[in-house]
Design a protein around this motif. Sequence first.
Motif, PDB file in Angstrom:
ATOM      1  N   ILE A   1      -0.480  10.266   0.522  1.00 50.53           N
ATOM      2  CA  ILE A   1       0.390  11.221   1.234  1.00 50.53           C
ATOM      3  C   ILE A   1       1.303  10.481   2.223  1.00 50.53           C
ATOM      4  O   ILE A   1       1.058   9.319   2.557  1.00 50.53           O
ATOM      5  CB  ILE A   1      -0.442  12.267   2.031  1.00 50.53           C
ATOM      6  N   HIS A   2       2.338  11.190   2.689  1.00 55.15           N
ATOM      7  CA  HIS A   2       3.096  10.748   3.864  1.00 55.15           C
ATOM      8  C   HIS A   2       2.536  11.528   5.060  1.00 55.15           C
ATOM      9  O   HIS A   2       2.315  12.735   4.953  1.00 55.15           O
ATOM     10  CB  HIS A   2       4.586  11.103   3.721  1.00 55.15           C
ATOM     11  N   LEU A   3       2.344  10.862   6.203  1.00 49.38           N
ATOM     12  CA  LEU A   3       1.730  11.529   7.351  1.00 49.38           C
ATOM     13  C   LEU A   3       2.468  11.215   8.657  1.00 49.38           C
ATOM     14  O   LEU A   3       2.578  10.048   9.041  1.00 49.38           O
ATOM     15  CB  LEU A   3       0.268  11.092   7.475  1.00 49.38           C
TER      16      LEU A   3
ATOM     17  N   ALA B   1       0.796  -1.234   0.000  1.00 50.91           N
ATOM     18  CA  ALA B   1       0.000   0.000   0.000  1.00 50.91           C
ATOM     19  C   ALA B   1       0.829   1.284   0.000  1.00 50.91           C
ATOM     20  O   ALA B   1       0.262   2.375  -0.110  1.00 50.91           O
ATOM     21  CB  ALA B   1      -0.949  -0.001   1.199  1.00 50.91           C
ATOM     22  N   HIS B   2       2.151   1.161   0.138  1.00 46.44           N
ATOM     23  CA  HIS B   2       2.977   2.370   0.035  1.00 46.44           C
ATOM     24  C   HIS B   2       4.352   2.010  -0.505  1.00 46.44           C
ATOM     25  O   HIS B   2       5.131   1.317   0.153  1.00 46.44           O
ATOM     26  CB  HIS B   2       3.117   3.065   1.389  1.00 46.44           C
ATOM     27  N   CYS B   3       4.637   2.512  -1.694  1.00 46.26           N
ATOM     28  CA  CYS B   3       5.910   2.167  -2.327  1.00 46.26           C
ATOM     29  C   CYS B   3       6.380   3.321  -3.207  1.00 46.26           C
ATOM     30  O   CYS B   3       5.594   4.198  -3.586  1.00 46.26           O
ATOM     31  CB  CYS B   3       5.725   0.903  -3.178  1.00 46.26           C
ATOM     32  N   HIS B   4       7.675   3.323  -3.453  1.00 49.84           N
ATOM     33  CA  HIS B   4       8.276   4.175  -4.479  1.00 49.84           C
ATOM     34  C   HIS B   4       9.113   3.193  -5.299  1.00 49.84           C
ATOM     35  O   HIS B   4      10.323   3.085  -5.090  1.00 49.84           O
ATOM     36  CB  HIS B   4       9.146   5.263  -3.857  1.00 49.84           C
ATOM     37  N   ALA B   5       8.455   2.456  -6.182  1.00 50.03           N
ATOM     38  CA  ALA B   5       9.110   1.322  -6.847  1.00 50.03           C
ATOM     39  C   ALA B   5      10.439   1.694  -7.518  1.00 50.03           C
ATOM     40  O   ALA B   5      11.413   0.942  -7.417  1.00 50.03           O
ATOM     41  CB  ALA B   5       8.155   0.674  -7.851  1.00 50.03           C
TER      42      ALA B   5
ATOM     43  N   THR C   1       5.842  -1.422   1.990  1.00 53.69           N
ATOM     44  CA  THR C   1       7.300  -1.563   2.133  1.00 53.69           C
ATOM     45  C   THR C   1       8.010  -0.220   2.187  1.00 53.69           C
ATOM     46  O   THR C   1       9.142  -0.138   2.630  1.00 53.69           O
ATOM     47  CB  THR C   1       7.891  -2.322   0.936  1.00 53.69           C
ATOM     48  N   ASP C   2       7.351   0.864   1.659  1.00 48.32           N
ATOM     49  CA  ASP C   2       8.050   2.105   1.354  1.00 48.32           C
ATOM     50  C   ASP C   2       9.059   1.809   0.241  1.00 48.32           C
ATOM     51  O   ASP C   2       9.051   0.722  -0.334  1.00 48.32           O
ATOM     52  CB  ASP C   2       8.711   2.687   2.607  1.00 48.32           C
ATOM     53  N   GLY C   3       9.935   2.731  -0.096  1.00 47.93           N
ATOM     54  CA  GLY C   3      10.870   2.502  -1.197  1.00 47.93           C
ATOM     55  C   GLY C   3      12.057   1.643  -0.769  1.00 47.93           C
ATOM     56  O   GLY C   3      12.346   1.511   0.425  1.00 47.93           O
TER      57      GLY C   3
ATOM     58  N   ALA D   1       0.689   7.230   4.427  1.00 50.29           N
ATOM     59  CA  ALA D   1       1.813   6.365   4.766  1.00 50.29           C
ATOM     60  C   ALA D   1       2.409   6.752   6.114  1.00 50.29           C
ATOM     61  O   ALA D   1       2.515   7.932   6.441  1.00 50.29           O
ATOM     62  CB  ALA D   1       2.879   6.457   3.691  1.00 50.29           C
ATOM     63  N   HIS D   2       2.765   5.749   6.878  1.00 44.96           N
ATOM     64  CA  HIS D   2       3.507   5.830   8.143  1.00 44.96           C
ATOM     65  C   HIS D   2       2.646   6.071   9.385  1.00 44.96           C
ATOM     66  O   HIS D   2       2.516   5.196  10.208  1.00 44.96           O
ATOM     67  CB  HIS D   2       4.651   6.850   8.068  1.00 44.96           C
ATOM     68  N   CYS D   3       2.111   7.291   9.577  1.00 49.22           N
ATOM     69  CA  CYS D   3       1.268   7.582  10.763  1.00 49.22           C
ATOM     70  C   CYS D   3       1.967   7.157  12.057  1.00 49.22           C
ATOM     71  O   CYS D   3       1.331   6.579  12.954  1.00 49.22           O
ATOM     72  CB  CYS D   3      -0.087   6.888  10.666  1.00 49.22           C
TER      73      CYS D   3
HETATM   74 ZN   LIG Z   1       7.377   6.801   1.329  1.00 49.31          ZN
END
Ligand SMILES: [Zn+2]
Length: 429
Positions: free
Chosen positions: A206-208, A57-61, A294-296, A243-245
């Motif tokens: 978004i990143h939060l 649900a959150h990536c920068h491939a 995973t994030d990037g 993302a994150h929270c």
């Molecule tokens: Zn990110």
Amino acid sequence: MLFKDVYYLGEDFEARRGDVAVRGDTIEYVGPAAPAEDFGEIISGGSRLVLPGFVNAHCHAPMTLLRGWGEGLPLDRWLTERVFPFEGRLTAEDVYWGSLLGIAEMLASGVTSFSDMYSFCGSVCEAARLSGIKANVSRGLLSQDGGALRESKAFYETEELFNTWDGACGGRIKAEASIHAEYTSHESFVRELAEYAKACGAGIHIHLSETRREHGECIARRGATPAEYFERCGVFEARATAAHCVHITDADIEILARNGVFPAHCPTSNLKLGSGVAPVPKMLSAGINTALGTDGASSNNNLNMLEEIHLSALIHRGAAEDSSLTPPGEVLKMASLNGARAQGRGDTGVIKPGFKADLAVLKLDSPRLTPLHDVLSGAVFAAQGSDIEMTIVDGKILYAGGEFTSFDIREAAKKAAAAAGRIANELLG
Ligand SMILES: [Zn+2]
């Protein structure tokens, strides 16, 4: 295709035993014994667990290209001193190869869909198209893109993304809007982009509250937490993935719950960058649809969803000294159905007749999974990414037995390594 006499994850997210039959792109039968029809290829044996495909649900491939670049720095210095200069030299072709490499990693760990935030989105979509994976793709908007929103390069690229790719490949690819973060964007941008996303009926990514510093500086700057600020700007009126929270407050949790925001928990990235541990059990208790990402690869440093599943099942128990938290079924639901909901995909994320055949097959016969008294605890606490035998999207096998069926992984790895090396050489002089 018929999975005969296997374990599978039931729609109640408990392990079940029986058959899973797929016809075309759809799951047609799930239960004790499939009808005696011809479903084509038969895959039989009890040493398998069929799972709903994972949704990253959150990536920068494309950030596979930055793997290991700028290690050891805090998030703000890592971004400004290392990441942004590297990204400033990327070409569309570089991003294509980096994305394809990232998609390969994801498919190999059972991911059938991912939500991406980056630039050169056409390249990300092109890689998703070729590979057969599903993707919600967004152009991360930064204030450094300058001026009025509608005159900015980022907005032009967002519109281009929507016009060219939204709903492409039979709906496999979806366009979304994106604001990188509170601290990298102007309020007028945020408000306008939220309006745009709503008008398109699209999601927003978004990143939060990723770091304590980001959260605190937002309060100092705006008299509001990032969640309060984004709510005030109308961002949460669209389907929002946050993302994150990590540093959200109890009042922020109420905001996320009230607005149906979809947090994307990224435990590896948060631990690696020293950001902290997100209050996931609190969010789940508040009924918030929490997904997993995973994030990037530059802040992880891989795109292995089984590792995120493993970590997210562990860290909240340790942090709260409570082994009843994050049970395996709930974590697997975060990794699949909750992610599908975050992506606005109502036809996937669970093994149920009528749903899309987006599946990850876990082999249960490795030494680390033998004997196996509890199948789901095996999948969450013992399995490794390499235990994924097969990844299926819309009924098509995209990965099986270490091979990718839709593209040449050797070429992707070679081209991505060459691009990364070229940019590193330019920057290091
Ligand atoms: Zn990110």
